[in-house]
Write an enzyme that holds these catalytic residues in place. Structure first.
Site: not given
Ligand code: BES
Ligand code: MN
Ligand code: ZN
Length: 478
Positions: A260, A334
């Protein structure tokens, strides 16, 4: 903030709180007369009783202050306004070191009173664990008219749930050098002991035995060992199907090799917020002891880049045998939830709820005013929608139509972990749904709700604990 309740108002309760609905301040005339306050003073000082209106008066030397709080329009479903009023009073309590206040001219709906008390505790929260100059925790005695004793269980329930939310905030606000999967597991064990709820923590070896290849792959880049943290609360009949809650427990999300940018990384100590709302239910369950069965599951990992880290294009295998092509290591939530959801099925649940800071995209869909909810069981989602309205932790459904599944088809594996830039919250939920068999399931994406950046009456800056009230009410309503 420590809150004590007292039934019966005495002359000693120095400070007084008075509620008013919007444009109903004329109803306060007797109160004003009693304290020898000019009847037009509220209007002159601009107090109309609308939501978030606050006015503090100091009538005579012999009295404490009188605090007027607005509740907005009467008759509307406005327990959220009462919650906000509670938060505003918390601010005054701290600023002025109030010790004891009496509530007179109460909000006329019992929902409002419980919500007000909730707002008071939530608004009085302060995360000062790492401050050297800690002030002692403020404590307030709230004196209520004796006739409100009949609402005691409602009020105590609200207090417990608010305290649980503050516990979740503490977990979330704790930075990742103090909250690792290992220290997190230790905290949950301690909580289990305190509330007599059985907990089980699986370490890396056991997670390997469970074949949780997706969770392990995310954890592999970090020096922090993964933990699968579970609790089992049996308040219901033996053998009765439980509700299983699964929470995303990424103690820090750097993105991994799909690193990120720095600006987006700072919020990622909150990436275990979903799991904190699940763990906080232990306080609710252990205190209120509802006659239900509940299982909590938290896959806890740290997502880091390193020589061992998962790489884009790697293919991994979840514990139910499905293969996943990982195209972005920043879509890690996820992956760990996939194994968490598979594990949930072992308990033969009557419903599975997962809650996660899953996608940045949810803020484009709903902003900071509701969590996204997705699933295939409309009854479950409708129930959560109404509970969201009641608790002020709103959820709004996004669709999960077949067409979206096209976006997560992989050429080389059973699915891929990203679905491209369109409908990011939906494709994430579509991915999760692949790990849910025929069981009512809903997924709650709190990625836009977990942190408070602006000012808010009952949510101080930092972690909100969003979802604790929603899940608690959902469990209790069962
Ligand atoms: N934890 C983030 C989601 C998030 C983003 C939460 C911003 C709170 C604020 C999650 O793991 C993530 O990185 N998701 C990616 C998914 C993408 C790579 C498909 C995202 O939303 O950018
Ligand atoms: Mn991520
Ligand atoms: Zn994440």
């Amino acid at each position: 903030m420590k809150l004590k309740l007292k039934y019966g108002i005495s002359a000693k309760d120095e400070d007084i709180v008075v509620f008013s609905y919007q444009d109903k301040i004329n109803n306060l005339k007797p109160v004003l007369q009693k304290y020898i306050i000019a009847s037009n003073i509220l209007t002159r000082l601009g107090f109309t009783g609308k939501r978030d209106d606050v006015l503090e008066l100091h009538p005579t030397d012999s009295h404490g202050s009188i605090i007027f709080l607005g509740l907005g329009e009467k008759g509307k479903s406005n327990s959220e306004n009462a919650r906000r009023a509670g938060g505003l009073l918390a601010g005054i309590t701290v600023a002025r070191s109030l010790k004891s206040v009496a509530l007179v001219e109460l909000p006329d709906q019992q929902d409002n009173l419980a919500a007000f008390v909730e707002g008071l505790i939530l608004g009085g929260y302060d995360f000062n664990t790492f401050k050297s100059d800690k002030k002692p925790e403020p404590s307030l005695t709230l004196a209520l008219n004796g006739e409100y004793k009949k609402l005691i269980s409602e009020i105590e329930k609200a207090m417990t749930v608010a305290e649980a939310a503050c516990y979740a905030r503490d977990l979330i606000n704790t930075p990742a050098n103090f909250l690792t999967p290992t220290s997190y597991a230790a905290k949950v064990r301690a909580l289990g002991k305190k509330y007599k709820i059985s907990t089980r923590v699986y370490g890396k070896n056991e997670i390997q035995k469970l074949k949780m290849g997706a969770m392990l792959a995310v954890a592999e880049g970090s020096d922090q060992q993964p933990k699968l943290i579970t609790f089992t609360y049996n308040g219901g009949k033996k053998g009765e199907a439980p509700i299983v809650l699964v929470g995303k427990g990424v103690t820090f999300d750097t993105g991994g090799i799909s690193l990120k940018p720095n600006s987006g990384m700072q919020d990622m100590k909150n990436d275990m917020a979903g799991s904190a709302t699940v763990i906080a239910q232990m306080i609710v369950l252990g205190t209120l002891k509802p006659k239900i069965n509940v299982v909590g599951i938290v896959p806890a990992v740290e997502n880091m880049p390193s020589g061992r880290a998962l790489k884009p294009t790697d293919i991994i295998t979840a514990s139910d045998g499905q293969t996943i092509e990982v195209l972005n290591t920043d879509a890690e939530g996820r992956l760990i939830l996939a194994d968490g959801l598979c594990y949930a099925h072992k308990f033969k649940p009557k419903a599975i709820l997962d809650i996660a800071t899953l996608t940045g995209a949810v803020r484009y869909a709903l902003g900071h005013n509701a969590a996204g909810i997705l699933g295939k069981d409309d009854n479950l989602i409708e129930k959560l929608y109404y509970i969201g309205q009641k608790t002020g932790e709103r959820v709004w459904q996004l669709p999960l139509w077949d067409e979206y599944y096209e976006q997560i088809k992989s050429n080389v594996a059973d699915m891929k972990n990203v679905g491209g830039p369109a409908a990011g919250t939906i494709t994430a939920a579509a991915f999760l749904s692949k790990f849910v068999k025929d069981i009512p399931w809903a997924h709650i994406d709190i990625a836009a709700m977990d942190n408070q950046e602006g000012s808010h009456p009952y949510q101080p800056k930092g972690a909100t604990g969003y979802g604790v009230r929603l899940l608690a009410e959902f469990l209790m309503a069962d």
